[in-house]
Motif scaffolding. Structure first.
Motif, PDB file in Angstrom:
ATOM      1  N   ASN A  21       3.031  13.349 -54.546  1.00 59.07           N
ATOM      2  CA  ASN A  21       4.187  12.912 -55.338  1.00 59.07           C
ATOM      3  C   ASN A  21       4.143  11.399 -55.464  1.00 59.07           C
ATOM      4  N   MET A  22       4.088  10.910 -56.704  1.00 62.03           N
ATOM      5  CA  MET A  22       4.030   9.474 -56.959  1.00 62.03           C
ATOM      6  C   MET A  22       4.876   9.139 -58.181  1.00 62.03           C
ATOM      7  N   GLU A  23       5.426   7.921 -58.186  1.00 67.42           N
ATOM      8  CA  GLU A  23       6.159   7.407 -59.347  1.00 67.42           C
ATOM      9  C   GLU A  23       5.666   6.002 -59.657  1.00 67.42           C
ATOM     10  N   PHE A  24       5.499   5.703 -60.948  1.00 64.39           N
ATOM     11  CA  PHE A  24       5.026   4.397 -61.384  1.00 64.39           C
ATOM     12  C   PHE A  24       5.955   3.852 -62.466  1.00 64.39           C
ATOM     13  N   LEU A  25       6.616   2.738 -62.154  1.00 68.17           N
ATOM     14  CA  LEU A  25       7.577   2.119 -63.060  1.00 68.17           C
ATOM     15  C   LEU A  25       6.919   1.017 -63.890  1.00 68.17           C
ATOM     16  N   PRO A  26       7.371   0.807 -65.109  1.00 66.20           N
ATOM     17  CA  PRO A  26       6.823  -0.256 -65.955  1.00 66.20           C
ATOM     18  C   PRO A  26       6.991  -1.628 -65.322  1.00 66.20           C
ATOM     19  N   GLY A  27       5.956  -2.461 -65.455  1.00 70.54           N
ATOM     20  CA  GLY A  27       6.023  -3.842 -64.995  1.00 70.54           C
ATOM     21  C   GLY A  27       5.860  -4.031 -63.506  1.00 70.54           C
ATOM     22  N   THR A  28       5.654  -2.953 -62.762  1.00 70.70           N
ATOM     23  CA  THR A  28       5.453  -3.022 -61.312  1.00 70.70           C
ATOM     24  C   THR A  28       3.977  -2.826 -61.007  1.00 70.70           C
ATOM     25  N   LYS A  29       3.467  -3.585 -60.040  1.00 73.38           N
ATOM     26  CA  LYS A  29       2.058  -3.500 -59.648  1.00 73.38           C
ATOM     27  C   LYS A  29       1.919  -2.574 -58.445  1.00 73.38           C
ATOM     28  N   TYR A  30       1.070  -1.553 -58.597  1.00 75.14           N
ATOM     29  CA  TYR A  30       0.919  -0.536 -57.562  1.00 75.14           C
ATOM     30  C   TYR A  30      -0.487  -0.548 -56.970  1.00 75.14           C
ATOM     31  N   VAL A  31      -0.583  -0.091 -55.713  1.00 76.74           N
ATOM     32  CA  VAL A  31      -1.885   0.131 -55.085  1.00 76.74           C
ATOM     33  C   VAL A  31      -1.916   1.526 -54.485  1.00 76.74           C
ATOM     34  N   ILE A  32      -3.044   2.193 -54.652  1.00 77.21           N
ATOM     35  CA  ILE A  32      -3.335   3.436 -53.940  1.00 77.21           C
ATOM     36  C   ILE A  32      -4.435   3.076 -52.956  1.00 77.21           C
ATOM     37  N   LEU A  33      -4.080   3.019 -51.675  1.00 76.75           N
ATOM     38  CA  LEU A  33      -4.952   2.483 -50.635  1.00 76.75           C
ATOM     39  C   LEU A  33      -5.434   3.601 -49.715  1.00 76.75           C
ATOM     40  N   GLY A  34      -6.683   3.499 -49.288  1.00 79.48           N
ATOM     41  CA  GLY A  34      -7.215   4.493 -48.356  1.00 79.48           C
ATOM     42  C   GLY A  34      -8.707   4.304 -48.178  1.00 79.48           C
ATOM     43  N   THR A  35      -9.253   4.951 -47.184  1.00 77.39           N
ATOM     44  CA  THR A  35     -10.679   4.843 -46.922  1.00 77.39           C
ATOM     45  C   THR A  35     -11.473   5.607 -47.972  1.00 77.39           C
ATOM     46  N   ASN A  36     -12.782   5.394 -47.988  1.00 76.62           N
ATOM     47  CA  ASN A  36     -13.644   6.126 -48.911  1.00 76.62           C
ATOM     48  C   ASN A  36     -13.556   7.624 -48.632  1.00 76.62           C
ATOM     49  N   GLY A  37     -13.443   8.406 -49.699  1.00 75.03           N
ATOM     50  CA  GLY A  37     -13.355   9.852 -49.559  1.00 75.03           C
ATOM     51  C   GLY A  37     -11.963  10.383 -49.311  1.00 75.03           C
ATOM     52  N   ALA A  38     -10.961   9.506 -49.398  1.00 70.73           N
ATOM     53  CA  ALA A  38      -9.587   9.941 -49.115  1.00 70.73           C
ATOM     54  C   ALA A  38      -8.954  10.709 -50.266  1.00 70.73           C
ATOM     55  N   MET A 196      -7.642  -6.465 -52.069  1.00 75.05           N
ATOM     56  CA  MET A 196      -7.231  -6.060 -53.409  1.00 75.05           C
ATOM     57  C   MET A 196      -5.793  -5.551 -53.425  1.00 75.05           C
ATOM     58  N   ALA A 197      -5.295  -5.127 -52.284  1.00 75.35           N
ATOM     59  CA  ALA A 197      -3.942  -4.567 -52.232  1.00 75.35           C
ATOM     60  C   ALA A 197      -2.862  -5.640 -52.242  1.00 75.35           C
ATOM     61  N   TYR A 198      -3.171  -6.823 -51.709  1.00 72.17           N
ATOM     62  CA  TYR A 198      -2.139  -7.845 -51.512  1.00 72.17           C
ATOM     63  C   TYR A 198      -1.396  -8.214 -52.786  1.00 72.17           C
ATOM     64  N   ASN A 199      -2.088  -8.224 -53.908  1.00 73.45           N
ATOM     65  CA  ASN A 199      -1.454  -8.661 -55.153  1.00 73.45           C
ATOM     66  C   ASN A 199      -0.760  -7.514 -55.876  1.00 73.45           C
ATOM     67  N   THR A 200      -0.099  -6.643 -55.112  1.00 69.94           N
ATOM     68  CA  THR A 200       0.676  -5.558 -55.715  1.00 69.94           C
ATOM     69  C   THR A 200       2.052  -5.521 -55.065  1.00 69.94           C
ATOM     70  N   ASP A 201       2.954  -4.765 -55.655  1.00 68.02           N
ATOM     71  CA  ASP A 201       4.340  -4.723 -55.190  1.00 68.02           C
ATOM     72  C   ASP A 201       4.647  -3.515 -54.311  1.00 68.02           C
TER      73      ASP A 201
END
Length: 243
Positions: A21-38, A196-201
């Motif tokens: 379950n995920m939601e993505f709002l306009p103008g917001t910076k998102y990250v999907i973070l995890g190890t390889n193969g996640a 790469m994750a730091y520059n997201t909200d």
């Protein structure tokens, strides 16, 4: 708003995504973070609707409209774009033709040149270069980033955007991500790297197809450090928790 509701994805009797379950709002910076193969890239492919990546269960909504059964082309027309981890090569097509979609994209040559300069490529050297094996992986990645600047998608999925690009170019990638958010688009960064994750909200921490943590990016990074980087669990998470 782009919403993934209880999305499962299975292949060859393997569960790759498990009730996402995920939601993505306009103008917001998102990250999907995890190890390889996640399962991070699979989330991007499911959102984009690539062939063979239709959810086994669950639905995908854009502005309240169910787009689960729409094709890649139909989703692209609605403003969803995927930047591949490994950019494609197109023999016989030069950079200018690629960036303007063969002249179908309503942009000027000046805008094309500005986009190339934005990503650190000299237009005089690259406009007529072919998008083939003569370009390095890093150069092709920069060309693809330039295409995002020109397309101005509503939702830009960036799969490992720093792959093949030197660390000195991280600021350039972040500038592209910021630009997308500034015009009201939604960058979705898929990565296994904190840098790469730091520059997201806002972020989602994913492991073995399950979301382990959602929240502000700093909270997700903290969970990533405390869970994934020191993970000693040989088994997969059970019911969203590591056992």
């Amino acid at each position: 708003m782009l919403i993934l509701s209880n999305v499962w994805y299975c292949t060859f009797q393997r569960e790759i995504l498990k009730g996402i379950n995920m939601e993505f709002l306009p103008g917001t910076k998102y990250v999907i973070l995890g190890t390889n193969g996640a399962g991070k890239s699979t989330v991007g492919y499911v959102i984009m609707g690539l062939e063979g990546y239709k959810p086994s269960e669950g639905r995908i909504f854009l502005d309240g409209r169910d787009i689960t059964d729409l094709s890649v082309t139909e989703r692209a027309k609605l403003g969803i774009t995927l930047m591949w981890q490994e950019p494609a090569r197109f023999d016989g097509i030069n950079v200018e033709t690629y960036l303007t979609l063969g002249g179908r994209l309503n942009v000027s040559k000046s805008e094309v040149c500005d986009a190339l300069e934005f990503v650190g490529l000299d237009p005089a050297l690259y406009l007529k270069r072919l998008v083939d094996k003569t370009l390095s992986g890093g150069e092709r990645k920069r060309v693809e980033l330039a295409s995002l600047l020109l397309l101005k998608p509503r939702y830009a999925i960036l799969d490992e955007p720093d792959s093949g690009i030197d660390l000195m170019s991280l600021d350039m990638i972040n500038n592209v991500i910021n630009y997308i958010a500034q015009y009201g688009g939604t960058p979705i960064v898929i990565t296994h790297r904190e840098e790469m994750a730091y520059n997201t909200d806002y972020g989602y921490l994913i492991c073995a197809g399950l979301i382990l943590k959602t929240g502000r990016t700093e909270e997700v990074i903290s969970a990533f450090r405390g869970t994934c980087e020191v993970c000693k669990h040989p088994n997969l998470p059970v019911n969203g928790e590591l056992k």
